[in-house]
Design a protein around this motif. Structure first.
Motif, PDB file in Angstrom:
ATOM      1  N   ARG A 191      38.846  19.849  18.588  1.00  0.00           N
ATOM      2  CA  ARG A 191      39.342  21.124  18.084  1.00  0.00           C
ATOM      3  C   ARG A 191      40.785  20.941  17.629  1.00  0.00           C
ATOM      4  O   ARG A 191      41.423  19.925  17.932  1.00  0.00           O
ATOM      5  CB  ARG A 191      39.253  22.241  19.140  1.00  0.00           C
ATOM      6  N   VAL A 192      41.294  21.932  16.902  1.00  0.00           N
ATOM      7  CA  VAL A 192      42.626  21.825  16.335  1.00  0.00           C
ATOM      8  C   VAL A 192      43.346  23.158  16.453  1.00  0.00           C
ATOM      9  O   VAL A 192      42.739  24.228  16.315  1.00  0.00           O
ATOM     10  CB  VAL A 192      42.559  21.362  14.853  1.00  0.00           C
ATOM     11  N   LEU A 193      44.629  23.105  16.728  1.00  0.00           N
ATOM     12  CA  LEU A 193      45.530  24.249  16.641  1.00  0.00           C
ATOM     13  C   LEU A 193      46.560  23.919  15.578  1.00  0.00           C
ATOM     14  O   LEU A 193      47.143  22.826  15.570  1.00  0.00           O
ATOM     15  CB  LEU A 193      46.233  24.510  17.983  1.00  0.00           C
ATOM     16  N   ALA A 194      46.810  24.862  14.668  1.00  0.00           N
ATOM     17  CA  ALA A 194      47.701  24.572  13.548  1.00  0.00           C
ATOM     18  C   ALA A 194      48.156  25.877  12.890  1.00  0.00           C
ATOM     19  O   ALA A 194      47.532  26.921  13.088  1.00  0.00           O
ATOM     20  CB  ALA A 194      46.968  23.692  12.527  1.00  0.00           C
ATOM     21  N   PRO A 195      49.216  25.812  12.093  1.00  0.00           N
ATOM     22  CA  PRO A 195      50.109  24.664  11.942  1.00  0.00           C
ATOM     23  C   PRO A 195      51.139  24.609  13.069  1.00  0.00           C
ATOM     24  O   PRO A 195      51.623  25.648  13.531  1.00  0.00           O
ATOM     25  CB  PRO A 195      50.794  24.946  10.604  1.00  0.00           C
ATOM     26  N   ILE A 196      51.439  23.395  13.498  1.00  0.00           N
ATOM     27  CA  ILE A 196      52.491  23.139  14.478  1.00  0.00           C
ATOM     28  C   ILE A 196      53.294  21.969  13.935  1.00  0.00           C
ATOM     29  O   ILE A 196      52.744  20.891  13.710  1.00  0.00           O
ATOM     30  CB  ILE A 196      51.917  22.835  15.874  1.00  0.00           C
ATOM     31  N   SER A 197      54.575  22.193  13.692  1.00  0.00           N
ATOM     32  CA  SER A 197      55.360  21.236  12.917  1.00  0.00           C
ATOM     33  C   SER A 197      56.663  20.814  13.617  1.00  0.00           C
ATOM     34  O   SER A 197      57.649  21.504  13.525  1.00  0.00           O
ATOM     35  CB  SER A 197      55.721  21.857  11.570  1.00  0.00           C
ATOM     36  N   GLU A 257      40.777  30.684  12.541  1.00  0.00           N
ATOM     37  CA  GLU A 257      40.954  32.015  13.104  1.00  0.00           C
ATOM     38  C   GLU A 257      42.208  32.052  13.977  1.00  0.00           C
ATOM     39  O   GLU A 257      42.569  31.051  14.606  1.00  0.00           O
ATOM     40  CB  GLU A 257      39.732  32.418  13.940  1.00  0.00           C
ATOM     41  N   ALA A 258      42.856  33.205  14.011  1.00  0.00           N
ATOM     42  CA  ALA A 258      44.096  33.342  14.780  1.00  0.00           C
ATOM     43  C   ALA A 258      43.847  33.074  16.258  1.00  0.00           C
ATOM     44  O   ALA A 258      42.954  33.669  16.867  1.00  0.00           O
ATOM     45  CB  ALA A 258      44.678  34.738  14.587  1.00  0.00           C
ATOM     46  N   ALA A 259      44.626  32.170  16.828  1.00  0.00           N
ATOM     47  CA  ALA A 259      44.548  31.872  18.249  1.00  0.00           C
ATOM     48  C   ALA A 259      45.680  32.544  19.025  1.00  0.00           C
ATOM     49  O   ALA A 259      45.502  32.966  20.172  1.00  0.00           O
ATOM     50  CB  ALA A 259      44.602  30.359  18.490  1.00  0.00           C
ATOM     51  N   LYS A 260      46.844  32.670  18.378  1.00  0.00           N
ATOM     52  CA  LYS A 260      47.991  33.293  19.042  1.00  0.00           C
ATOM     53  C   LYS A 260      48.990  33.731  17.988  1.00  0.00           C
ATOM     54  O   LYS A 260      49.175  33.085  16.955  1.00  0.00           O
ATOM     55  CB  LYS A 260      48.651  32.301  20.001  1.00  0.00           C
ATOM     56  N   MET A 261      49.640  34.864  18.266  1.00  0.00           N
ATOM     57  CA  MET A 261      50.691  35.379  17.396  1.00  0.00           C
ATOM     58  C   MET A 261      52.038  35.209  18.085  1.00  0.00           C
ATOM     59  O   MET A 261      52.182  35.500  19.279  1.00  0.00           O
ATOM     60  CB  MET A 261      50.463  36.852  17.082  1.00  0.00           C
ATOM     61  N   LEU A 262      53.022  34.770  17.319  1.00  0.00           N
ATOM     62  CA  LEU A 262      54.393  34.641  17.803  1.00  0.00           C
ATOM     63  C   LEU A 262      55.251  35.618  17.005  1.00  0.00           C
ATOM     64  O   LEU A 262      55.150  35.677  15.779  1.00  0.00           O
ATOM     65  CB  LEU A 262      54.909  33.217  17.601  1.00  0.00           C
ATOM     66  N   ARG A 263      56.107  36.348  17.710  1.00  0.00           N
ATOM     67  CA  ARG A 263      56.906  37.380  17.044  1.00  0.00           C
ATOM     68  C   ARG A 263      58.398  37.131  17.221  1.00  0.00           C
ATOM     69  O   ARG A 263      58.835  36.590  18.241  1.00  0.00           O
ATOM     70  CB  ARG A 263      56.588  38.757  17.630  1.00  0.00           C
ATOM     71  N   THR A 264      59.166  37.542  16.229  1.00  0.00           N
ATOM     72  CA  THR A 264      60.610  37.653  16.405  1.00  0.00           C
ATOM     73  C   THR A 264      60.986  39.122  16.251  1.00  0.00           C
ATOM     74  O   THR A 264      60.350  39.868  15.498  1.00  0.00           O
ATOM     75  CB  THR A 264      61.391  36.804  15.380  1.00  0.00           C
ATOM     76  N   ILE A 315      49.371  31.030  14.914  1.00  0.00           N
ATOM     77  CA  ILE A 315      48.802  29.716  15.200  1.00  0.00           C
ATOM     78  C   ILE A 315      47.294  29.868  15.140  1.00  0.00           C
ATOM     79  O   ILE A 315      46.712  30.710  15.835  1.00  0.00           O
ATOM     80  CB  ILE A 315      49.243  29.192  16.577  1.00  0.00           C
ATOM     81  N   TYR A 316      46.665  29.075  14.294  1.00  0.00           N
ATOM     82  CA  TYR A 316      45.229  29.152  14.080  1.00  0.00           C
ATOM     83  C   TYR A 316      44.500  28.102  14.900  1.00  0.00           C
ATOM     84  O   TYR A 316      45.050  27.035  15.219  1.00  0.00           O
ATOM     85  CB  TYR A 316      44.901  28.936  12.595  1.00  0.00           C
ATOM     86  N   GLY A 317      43.242  28.394  15.213  1.00  0.00           N
ATOM     87  CA  GLY A 317      42.394  27.459  15.911  1.00  0.00           C
ATOM     88  C   GLY A 317      41.079  27.247  15.176  1.00  0.00           C
ATOM     89  O   GLY A 317      40.609  28.130  14.440  1.00  0.00           O
ATOM     90  N   LYS A 318      40.491  26.070  15.373  1.00  0.00           N
ATOM     91  CA  LYS A 318      39.221  25.765  14.743  1.00  0.00           C
ATOM     92  C   LYS A 318      38.548  24.629  15.505  1.00  0.00           C
ATOM     93  O   LYS A 318      39.215  23.688  15.949  1.00  0.00           O
ATOM     94  CB  LYS A 318      39.416  25.362  13.288  1.00  0.00           C
ATOM     95  N   ALA A 319      37.250  24.709  15.667  1.00  0.00           N
ATOM     96  CA  ALA A 319      36.494  23.605  16.249  1.00  0.00           C
ATOM     97  C   ALA A 319      36.259  22.545  15.190  1.00  0.00           C
ATOM     98  O   ALA A 319      36.005  22.848  14.019  1.00  0.00           O
ATOM     99  CB  ALA A 319      35.142  24.111  16.785  1.00  0.00           C
ATOM    100  N   LEU A 320      36.386  21.288  15.593  1.00  0.00           N
ATOM    101  CA  LEU A 320      36.145  20.171  14.679  1.00  0.00           C
ATOM    102  C   LEU A 320      34.722  19.673  14.898  1.00  0.00           C
ATOM    103  O   LEU A 320      34.438  18.933  15.830  1.00  0.00           O
ATOM    104  CB  LEU A 320      37.155  19.044  14.933  1.00  0.00           C
ATOM    105  N   VAL A 321      33.839  20.087  14.014  1.00  0.00           N
ATOM    106  CA  VAL A 321      32.417  19.752  14.154  1.00  0.00           C
ATOM    107  C   VAL A 321      32.026  18.746  13.081  1.00  0.00           C
ATOM    108  O   VAL A 321      32.407  18.886  11.921  1.00  0.00           O
ATOM    109  CB  VAL A 321      31.536  21.018  14.008  1.00  0.00           C
TER     110      VAL A 321
END
Length: 385
Positions: free
Chosen positions: A125-131, A170-177, A378-384
């Motif tokens: 699976r992947v979480l992105a984008p993280i830079s 799909e959205a996995a988590k929202m970060l706010r300022t 931050i989006y998430g997706k299964a790598l199938v």
């Protein structure tokens, strides 16, 4: 349109092309702040960025008719693999980030290459984008494109959102300022909470001592790793990363803008505030030479007027959810607010990022009449397959 090819970056010349592309593709965006060239190059240099000490990273460049038209990083943070799955990362979770693309076809080709590289490394699976690290610029800007980011925050083209979501992310988590006018005094209730704390002999809110920089940095790291250890997306910061970040941030450290809260003599909380370095960097276009360094050095000696950002704060875990934790937070915010207005001519302050489900911090932001001005997804997706 010609065929798109995506190839891994294998040398210094490729890393330079990777870095340079962001400046070309974002040149027409008035709200994009070009990072200092030296820092952008250092970010993707395995010899200079300590993130590479605990991560496997592959950079990719996309070309069309021989011309560079996109970039992406694929990476596996080995410390993140050790974290509990319920905190976001965990076994089998890779990431990609540093995405820049001329168009949707390029974007999709880059993400496909990153996903395949992660699959080849055994990721499911992947979480992105993280830079590149969760501590650097996580998430895609999905609200707040109409104004430039403050120091250490990312800025992305609005079209990236539909391009990424079209691939099943799909959205996995929202970060706010949160944004606030620091010239305005806080509501009466908050003022009473602060005044009560000032009468409590067990509480001491002190400035950091820059002459003991390494010692103070170690203390803040200790509180931070304890305070954030249960948060979604948490990955421990290593000593090497603290030293590296501390070296970069030291010119931005002003003793009256970073506070440590002590209770009965024990350091239990901290708040770090930085003057918004993005303002002078934008003015010099991210270039130190030939004369940008003079303007930047002059600003760093006395940043005035300077708006402020609170990138980090934390309260030790055993005090979290207590009234004392909120009281200490309000006291540190107020003490820094006073200094920011009087000594630095500040008008605006920004707090965050804050997780969308962090009830305590969201409540504190709302209590001082701060409003959400930017959101990162931050989006998430299964790598199938």
């Amino acid at each position: 349109m010609g065929e798109i090819t995506v190839a891994p970056v294998a040398d210094k010349a490729g890393r330079k092309q990777f870095t340079d592309l962001a400046y070309r593709l974002n040149a027409d965006d008035p709200n994009w702040v070009p990072p200092l060239r030296s820092e952008a190059a250092e970010l993707v240099d395995p010899a200079k960025n300590p993130f590479f000490q605990h991560a496997d990273v592959q950079l990719f460049l996309a070309r069309r008719d021989g011309r560079v038209v996109g970039r992406i990083s694929a990476h596996i943070d080995r410390l993140a693999l050790e974290m509990p799955v319920e905190q976001g990362f965990g076994p089998g979770c890779g990431q990609w980030g540093l995405l820049e693309a001329e168009d949707e076809a390029v974007c999709h080709a880059l993400i496909a290459a990153a996903e395949q590289w992660l699959r080849d490394q055994g990721m499911t699976r992947v979480l992105a984008p993280i830079s590149l690290s969760i501590w650097e610029e996580p998430g895609l800007l999905t609200l707040g494109h109409d104004h430039p980011p403050m120091v250490m925050m990312g800025h992305d083209k609005p079209q990236y959102q539909p391009w990424i979501e079209a691939l099943g992310y799909e959205a996995a988590k929202m970060l706010r300022t949160f944004d606030l006018d620091v010239r305005v005094e806080y509501p009466k209730l908050i003022q009473r909470i602060i005044a009560s704390g000032e009468k409590n002999d067990k509480i001491r809110i002190r400035k950091v001592d820059k002459s003991r920089f390494d010692e103070e940095a170690a203390l803040i790291l200790d509180i931070l790793n304890d305070a954030w250890s249960g948060n979604w997306g948490f990955v421990p910061i290593t000593d090497a990363e603290v030293a590296h970040t501390g070296k970069k941030l030291k010119p931005l450290v002003f003793e009256d803008l970073i506070r440590v809260a002590e209770y009965e003599g024990e350091p239990v909380a901290f708040m770090m505030t930085l003057p918004d370095l993005n303002r002078p960097i934008k003015e010099i276009g991210g270039k130190l030479f030939p004369f940008g360094w003079i303007k930047l050095l002059r600003w760093l000696r006395h940043p005035y007027p300077a708006d402020m950002r609170v990138p980090l704060m934390g309260v030790r875990k055993h005090l979290q959810s207590s009234r004392l934790a909120s009281q200490l937070a309000f006291m540190m915010i107020e003490y820094i607010r006073r200094e920011a207005v009087v000594k630095y001519g500040s008008k605006r302050g920004e707090i965050g990022w804050i997780l969308d489900d962090n009830q305590g911090m969201n409540a504190i932001a709302e209590a001082i009449d701060a409003t959400v001005n930017r959101e990162y997804t931050i989006y998430g997706k299964a790598l199938v397959g």
